[in-house]
Design an enzyme around this catalytic site. Structure first.
Site, mmCIF file in Angstrom:
data_model
loop_
_atom_site.group_PDB
_atom_site.id
_atom_site.type_symbol
_atom_site.label_atom_id
_atom_site.label_comp_id
_atom_site.label_asym_id
_atom_site.label_seq_id
_atom_site.Cartn_x
_atom_site.Cartn_y
_atom_site.Cartn_z
ATOM 1 N N ASP A 151 49.223 -78.045 28.440
ATOM 2 C CA ASP A 151 48.920 -78.688 29.732
ATOM 3 C C ASP A 151 49.576 -77.973 30.904
ATOM 4 O OD1 ASP A 151 51.411 -81.088 30.579
ATOM 5 O OD2 ASP A 151 51.604 -79.547 29.037
ATOM 6 N N ASP A 187 54.698 -83.120 25.348
ATOM 7 C CA ASP A 187 54.729 -83.877 26.610
ATOM 8 C C ASP A 187 53.569 -83.477 27.514
ATOM 9 O OD1 ASP A 187 57.817 -85.075 26.779
ATOM 10 O OD2 ASP A 187 57.625 -83.240 25.606
ATOM 11 N N ASP A 202 51.328 -78.632 22.234
ATOM 12 C CA ASP A 202 52.442 -79.049 23.075
ATOM 13 C C ASP A 202 52.554 -80.570 22.925
ATOM 14 O OD1 ASP A 202 54.402 -78.886 25.255
ATOM 15 O OD2 ASP A 202 52.838 -79.845 26.440
#
Length: 223
Positions: A169, A9, A7
């Site tokens: 995240d 961001d 991922d």
């Protein structure tokens, strides 16, 4: 080939400052001033543009979905115009990517940021060439947590989609990996880091220098 898909961001980079600035540009245009707060609202920023607009409008008691939809293009334009002023990679992130590539893994990105903006950010920060694949929110007809963007990122990085691991995240990343039938590693140093253990990923990542060993344990040595 085995692949490691990241991922973007909140996982590889803290992009929240520039995202919040773009949202506040919209709120100023509406007459509300700067509604979102750098640092405090970082977790909101990493949930995407529409979430920032929704959260901010609810904060000032002016929420309606039409306003969110109307201002979303302005937010994207403002973000594109100033995409890397505050953004920084987390400590050790790029070193870990280099180590994984040296060990023979294919490395790519699967993000819910629009592909063009992800490409722009990585290019302006001088690291686009580190990643063999980049699949964004609009690359395919579906986005995470649908598993197909992850699978496509693995394929474009030269690997088999069943032999990858997703580094993320959020619950979105956890659910994407679960749907794809592959392991997930969730980082604990982002804004929502304290909540990652409850999602029961295959591993938690406290610092990027631990990532190559975790990857080897989860999906084995690269072919």
């Amino acid at each position: 080939m085995r692949t490691v898909i990241f991922d973007l961001d909140g996982t590889l980079a803290d992009t929240s400052g520039d995202l919040l600035a773009a949202a506040n540009h919209c709120f100023r245009h509406m007459g509300h001033g700067d509604v979102l707060v750098h640092g405090e609202d970082a977790g909101v920023a990493l949930r995407g543009g529409r979430m920032m607009l929704t959260h901010g409008l609810k904060r000032v008691g002016a929420y309606d979905d039409a306003t969110v939809q109307d201002y979303y293009p302005m937010l994207l334009e403002a973000y594109s115009d100033d995409i890397d002023t505050h953004t920084h990679f987390y400590p050790g992130a790029l070193d870990a990517v280099e180590l994984l590539k040296s060990a023979g893994y294919g490395v790519g990105i699967c993000t819910n940021k629009p592909e063009a903006l992800a490409h722009q950010l990585l290019t302006q920060m001088g690291v686009r060439d580190l990643f063999a694949s980049l699949v964004g929110a609009d690359t395919l007809s579906v986005r995470k947590p649908d598993p197909e963007p992850l699978r496509e990122a693995a394929r474009r990085a030269g690997g088999h989609p069943d032999l990858c691991v997703l580094i993320g995240d959020s619950d979105t990343d956890r659910n994407t990996a679960r749907a794809a039938g592959v392991p997930s590693v969730l980082v604990t140093f982002g804004p929502s880091g304290d909540n990652m253990a409850a999602l029961e990923p295959e591993a938690l990542l406290h610092h990027f220098h631990d990532l190559p060993e975790l990857v080897a344990e989860l999906i084995g040595a690269a072919a």
